[in-house]
Motif scaffolding. Structure first.
Motif, mmCIF file in Angstrom:
data_model
loop_
_atom_site.group_PDB
_atom_site.id
_atom_site.type_symbol
_atom_site.label_atom_id
_atom_site.label_comp_id
_atom_site.label_asym_id
_atom_site.label_seq_id
_atom_site.Cartn_x
_atom_site.Cartn_y
_atom_site.Cartn_z
ATOM 1 N N ASP A 17 4.120 0.540 3.772
ATOM 2 C CA ASP A 17 3.059 -0.091 3.003
ATOM 3 C C ASP A 17 3.375 -1.548 2.711
ATOM 4 O OD1 ASP A 17 0.704 -0.248 1.524
ATOM 5 O OD2 ASP A 17 1.851 -0.011 -0.323
ATOM 6 N N ASP A 18 4.597 -1.800 2.335
ATOM 7 C CA ASP A 18 4.953 -3.175 1.992
ATOM 8 C C ASP A 18 6.147 -3.649 2.797
ATOM 9 O OD1 ASP A 18 6.479 -1.315 0.802
ATOM 10 O OD2 ASP A 18 6.347 -2.110 -1.222
ATOM 11 N N LEU A 19 5.888 -3.807 4.089
ATOM 12 C CA LEU A 19 6.901 -4.342 4.984
ATOM 13 C C LEU A 19 7.307 -5.742 4.525
ATOM 14 C CD1 LEU A 19 8.383 -4.182 7.706
ATOM 15 C CD2 LEU A 19 6.290 -4.976 8.785
ATOM 16 N N PHE A 20 6.307 -6.479 4.092
ATOM 17 C CA PHE A 20 6.566 -7.818 3.540
ATOM 18 C C PHE A 20 6.259 -7.791 2.062
ATOM 19 C CE2 PHE A 20 6.060 -8.405 7.978
ATOM 20 C CZ PHE A 20 6.908 -9.452 8.307
ATOM 21 N N GLU A 32 5.548 -1.736 12.853
ATOM 22 C CA GLU A 32 6.090 -0.806 11.861
ATOM 23 C C GLU A 32 5.163 0.380 11.648
ATOM 24 O OE1 GLU A 32 9.069 -0.541 10.605
ATOM 25 O OE2 GLU A 32 9.611 -2.309 11.778
ATOM 26 N N ARG A 33 3.873 0.116 11.706
ATOM 27 C CA ARG A 33 2.911 1.221 11.546
ATOM 28 C C ARG A 33 3.064 2.237 12.678
ATOM 29 N NH1 ARG A 33 -1.549 0.975 8.258
ATOM 30 N NH2 ARG A 33 -2.803 2.126 9.771
ATOM 31 N N ILE A 34 3.204 1.735 13.894
ATOM 32 C CA ILE A 34 3.302 2.656 15.039
ATOM 33 C C ILE A 34 4.646 3.381 15.033
ATOM 34 C CG2 ILE A 34 3.205 2.840 17.548
ATOM 35 C CD1 ILE A 34 1.403 0.318 17.464
ATOM 36 N N LYS A 35 5.687 2.641 14.665
ATOM 37 C CA LYS A 35 6.999 3.303 14.572
ATOM 38 C C LYS A 35 6.957 4.425 13.547
ATOM 39 C CE LYS A 35 10.095 -0.603 15.367
ATOM 40 N NZ LYS A 35 11.199 -1.319 14.696
ATOM 41 N N ILE A 69 -2.316 9.272 3.516
ATOM 42 C CA ILE A 69 -3.767 9.251 3.758
ATOM 43 C C ILE A 69 -4.261 7.798 3.722
ATOM 44 C CG2 ILE A 69 -6.014 10.004 2.898
ATOM 45 C CD1 ILE A 69 -4.436 12.304 4.023
ATOM 46 N N GLN A 70 -3.712 7.033 2.805
ATOM 47 C CA GLN A 70 -4.076 5.615 2.738
ATOM 48 C C GLN A 70 -3.641 4.897 4.018
ATOM 49 O OE1 GLN A 70 -3.388 3.455 -0.952
ATOM 50 N NE2 GLN A 70 -2.631 1.705 0.200
ATOM 51 N N PHE A 71 -2.487 5.276 4.521
ATOM 52 C CA PHE A 71 -2.007 4.708 5.789
ATOM 53 C C PHE A 71 -3.019 4.972 6.905
ATOM 54 C CE2 PHE A 71 -0.042 5.596 9.895
ATOM 55 C CZ PHE A 71 0.671 4.433 10.138
ATOM 56 N N GLU A 104 -9.659 5.761 -0.459
ATOM 57 C CA GLU A 104 -8.560 4.893 -0.029
ATOM 58 C C GLU A 104 -9.030 3.450 0.113
ATOM 59 O OE1 GLU A 104 -9.702 7.874 1.060
ATOM 60 O OE2 GLU A 104 -8.691 8.237 2.952
ATOM 61 N N ILE A 105 -10.228 3.283 0.712
ATOM 62 C CA ILE A 105 -10.744 1.926 0.905
ATOM 63 C C ILE A 105 -10.976 1.264 -0.451
ATOM 64 C CG2 ILE A 105 -12.690 0.573 1.796
ATOM 65 C CD1 ILE A 105 -12.924 2.634 4.070
ATOM 66 N N ALA A 106 -11.605 2.017 -1.347
ATOM 67 C CA ALA A 106 -11.855 1.473 -2.678
ATOM 68 C C ALA A 106 -10.538 1.086 -3.352
ATOM 69 C CB ALA A 106 -12.599 2.513 -3.524
ATOM 70 N N HIS A 107 -9.574 1.962 -3.220
ATOM 71 C CA HIS A 107 -8.270 1.722 -3.840
ATOM 72 C C HIS A 107 -7.632 0.442 -3.313
ATOM 73 C CE1 HIS A 107 -4.533 3.081 -5.783
ATOM 74 N NE2 HIS A 107 -3.894 2.617 -4.719
ATOM 75 N N MET A 108 -7.654 0.289 -2.000
ATOM 76 C CA MET A 108 -7.017 -0.890 -1.407
ATOM 77 C C MET A 108 -7.773 -2.161 -1.756
ATOM 78 S SD MET A 108 -5.465 0.147 2.306
ATOM 79 C CE MET A 108 -6.460 1.464 2.919
#
Lengths: 197, 257, 180, 187
Positions: free
Chosen positions: A148-151, B94-97, D16-18, D103-107
């Motif tokens: 989520d927070d790579l950076f 990173e997402r794909i990994k 799920i957010q991912f 999730e969209i709303a949250h982000m």
């Protein structure tokens, strides 16, 4: 003797109670159950030897043999379940923390469990070698949280001059703020130069 | 915002129309590797049994990551603009990994949970990758030349020098050292197979999964109870027994959620 | 504390059982036809065995599933607290249904489980605050140690906690190890 | 274990957010940048003030670097959410919502609060919608029968949230179902 695997009951209950923690290995109880199994097996053998071909004609003896036999199998199953549950705990620690042999854990583990932990860690490490690009984590390394927070955003608390990172050179002047790769600054944050904001 | 959307539709700078993304469904990139990997991972996480390993997908993506990694590294030495791009590339990498890591570890978890079952069922075993199979149980006969003429079975100790062990062996050794070896000979088998006392863990085919159709395909009768039907459609979501949709999942007609 | 397969169920041996088995715990022989209570795991396996076309052991359906209870549940599923009748009313019942294919019992359990076990429990924690949830998890577990609803409660509870933590957006910041 | 215990029965909300990070959203870049070749596909070129569509994860990364403003989706306005809530309250069935609405709303609220008009009102509406839908979920639990359960219009986050409890209930009921098969054989 006890009725129908009383000790196995105790162990099953203990397993259920300690489902979410790594409790000390109950060596005494495991040994008593093993003793009970050996005893029941010898009883079965004795009855079989005494009765020989007459066994088929004696329902009462058959019942006795059968109940003993089932008790042995049930006890054994409880032993398997108890050890399996603990193995899962141990594996969890190896993946998440790596240092399975911290003093707390060492007290809780049996000898064979300590050996298992070592072997398992090696097995897992050798599997990981097949995926160097990906890094499967384990042994306390990268976890399974989504990136989520790579950076991350950091603020400089103490002047630290220029710091070389994989991502380039950072000039860490007190009060300035940067958006940087998390892994590049983790140690700087830990040592108090930067603050994660 | 109105102005912008007018601008948007008149100039066609983007790859997709507004209506396209407003559907909110996941299948925009049904054909690309990343989208496929995402769904494969979701399926694997949700299905009670282990699914066929997607070797090509994992290998292709790994190669792409490797390549993109070099692009991202080149960016580091360049100007601010390139460094910024590099950061975005790394974020995607990173997402794909994460996807692949999570996928492989999910499979490892199942392999450890159902080791004996997996190894004893040839049809299930072939869903594993070579590495996974090796992890579960190195095949003695693959590692040592087997002398068919003289029928000499390789000695286990020479096949597994040192600590090169499989998970099945580790577990067997552990149970044996912990308690099995103190039991009478007749009770030392690790895998009990007596009906209710079976110690072999088997995936529960009847367990619940949440599923939807990938395309509009009309009604489908449930395998276990034919008087019940589900609609195969991206808009229709159900909780059903895994066994009822197993074939549909194999054929790629449904996805797990 | 308990586990379904440890629960005792009634039945009768069709032949006498010797004293050495200590079936009753009193070290005496049990004449054939005597009613005994055996743990479910043992009874379940014994009923599988035949001797000269006769079963060694006949298991009986426990009283907790008698007609009075069944009728009460059919009449008003929410009026019967099955957990008070027996901590494993549901789990043990399922075993009987599967073993002996008792259709009516299956229907009764369906009624009892849907209404009293699942829906009602679900309402109890749906609107609790995270703190109450934390505390209540402990209490629940202690008070209802035996019931399958505890397992269900935990599942729902853990989901709810994960959601609350996500919604609060509290991502742990990396901390300095240096104290000031 | 290779898969941590807390995610053996369900995805974490963060996972799920991912997944929702793949959803597309419009941005208005405040910088010029050539087309970028990502692994999945290419995005750009970016030329202010023209809108571009990118996956949410990219929009978030750009926004965090103050490189763009995010255009909230059309459903994410006070009026449209108000209508959605009304619809939700008027019917017993779940109203149709974007599959990743939570999730969209949250982000969006997290990374782009400055670009959401009436943000407090929107928060309140989202909460009301959520509560209304949760009530429906609880009623749904009584319908679990071990064969099939319709969950149409539930969002991914909601489905994941109910998964452990509903699966357990479903599996219990499955064990009581075999008789129906027998009935069928006899018919």
């Amino acid at each position: 003797m006890s009725t129908f695997a009383d000790n196995a009951y105790k162990l099953a209950k203990e397993a259920k109670r300690t489902m979410e923690i790594l409790a000390p290995y109950n060596e005494d109880l495991v040994r008593s159950i093993c003793r009970e199994i050996r005893f029941l097996c010898s009883l079965i053998d004795k009855i079989k030897a005494d009765m020989k071909s007459e066994l088929q004609q004696n329902p009462s003896a058959i019942t006795t043999v059968l109940v003993h036999h089932l008790t042995v199998k049930r006890s054994k199953r409880v032993l398997m379940a108890y050890h399996r549950q603990r193995v899962n705990r141990v594996k969890q620690i190896i993946w998440d923390q790596g240092n399975v042999l911290s003093s707390d854990n060492r007290i809780a583990l049996s000898g064979p469990e300590i050996d298992f932990a070592k072997d398992y860690s090696e097995l897992m490490t050798s599997y990981k070698q097949n995926f160097m690009e990906i890094d499967l984590g384990g042994n306390g390394g990268i976890g399974l949280d989504p990136p989520d927070d790579l950076f991350i955003e950091v603020r400089v608390l103490k002047d630290a001059g220029e710091v070389q990172t994989e991502y380039g050179v950072l000039n860490l002047k007190r009060g300035s703020q940067f958006y940087v790769r998390r892994t590049d600054v983790e140690s700087l944050i830990r040592s108090g130069y930067l603050k994660h904001v | 915002m109105d102005n912008n959307s007018t601008l948007n539709s008149s100039i066609h700078i983007t790859q997709s129309s507004d209506a396209f993304y407003e559907t909110g469904l996941d299948d925009e990139f049904a054909t690309d590797d990343v989208a496929e990997m995402t769904q494969i991972w979701i399926n694997e996480r949700n299905s009670p049994e282990i699914l066929p390993y997607r070797r090509r997908l994992v290998e292709d993506l790994t190669e792409l990551i490797e390549h993109q990694g070099m692009v991202a590294m080149e960016g580091l030495s360049e100007n601010v603009d390139m460094r910024f791009r590099s950061m975005l590339y790394q974020t995607e990498m990173e997402r794909i990994k994460f996807l692949i890591r999570n996928y492989l570890r999910t499979r490892l978890y199942k392999i450890e949970k159902y080791t004996t079952y997996l190894l004893n069922r040839p049809d299930v075993r072939e869903r594993l990758s070579d590495k996974e199979y090796e992890y579960a149980q190195r095949s003695v006969f693959e590692q040592m030349p087997f002398d068919f003429h003289n029928f000499i079975v390789p000695n286990l100790k020479t096949v597994f020098p040192g600590n090169a062990k499989s998970y099945a062996e580790l577990l067997e050794k552990h149970y044996s050292k912990s308690f099995l070896n103190t039991l009478p000979q007749s009770q030392q088998d690790v895998n009990e197979k007596i009906n209710t006392l079976s110690s072999v863990s088997v995936p529960d085919e009847y367990s619940a999964v949440i599923v939807r159709g990938k395309e509009e395909q009309g009604m489908f009768e449930l395998e276990s109870r034919r008087q019940y039907e589900i609609r195969l459609s991206p808009e229709s979501i159900y909780m059903v027994r895994y066994s009822d949709i197993k074939l549909l999942l194999d054929e790629g007609q449904v996805e797990l959620i | 504390m308990g586990i379904p397969w440890l629960q005792k169920v009634p039945g009768r041996f069709n032949d006498s059982v010797g004293a050495e088995l200590n079936l009753t715990g009193e070290g005496v022989a049990v004449p054939s036809g005597t009613k005994v209570e055996l743990p479910y795991w043992l009874a379940e396996s014994l009923v599988e065995f035949y001797q000269r076309d006769e079963t060694l052991f006949d298991m009986e359906t426990p009283r907790i599933y008698n007609n009075r209870v069944r009728n009460a549940i059919i009449a008003g599923p929410t009026s019967v607290d099955t957990r008070r009748i027996h901590p494993y009313f549901h789990r043990l019942g399922i075993k009987f249904v599967q073993k002996f294919e008792q259709e009516q019992l299956a229907q009764v359990l369906k009624l009892a489980s849907i209404y009293t076990q699942f829906s009602m429990r679900c309402d109890m924690f749906a609107n609790m605050s995270p703190l109450t949830l934390l505390i209540s998890r402990g209490n629940w577990t202690r008070q209802n140690d035996n019931v399958c609803t505890v397992a269900l409660f935990r599942l729902a509870h853990d989901s709810a906690m994960a959601m609350k933590s996500w919604q609060s957006g509290s991502k742990p910041l990396l901390q300095s190890a240096v104290s000031y | 274990m290779a898969l941590p215990q807390k995610i053996q029965r369900q995805f974490s909300p963060e996972e799920i957010q991912f997944i929702a990070g793949n959803e597309f959203i419009s941005i208005i870049p405040n910088f010029t940048l050539d087309k970028m070749e990502f692994i999945q596909t290419s995005y750009g070129p970016f030329m202010p003030p023209l809108q571009a569509q990118v996956p949410l994860w990219l929009a978030v990364a750009l926004k965090k670097n103050r490189k763009c403003s995010i255009v909230p989706p059309t459903w994410f306005t006070k009026d449209n959410l108000q209508a959605l809530l009304q619809n939700e309250e008027d019917h017993d069935e779940f109203a149709k919502v974007p599959f990743h609405y939570m999730e969209i709303a949250h982000m969006l609220i997290e990374v782009a609060p400055d670009e959401i008009p009436d943000i407090e009102h929107i928060r309140k509406l989202l909460k009301d919608i959520r509560e209304c839908r949760q009530r429906k979920t609880r009623d749904l639990l009584g319908k679990v029968d071990g064969t099939r359960l319709e969950l149409h219009n539930m969002s991914r986050m909601e489905l994941n949230e109910i998964r452990p409890l509903f699966s357990a209930a479903f599996n219990e009921m499955t064990k009581l179902q075999f008789l129906d098969n027998q009935d069928e054989v006899m018919e």
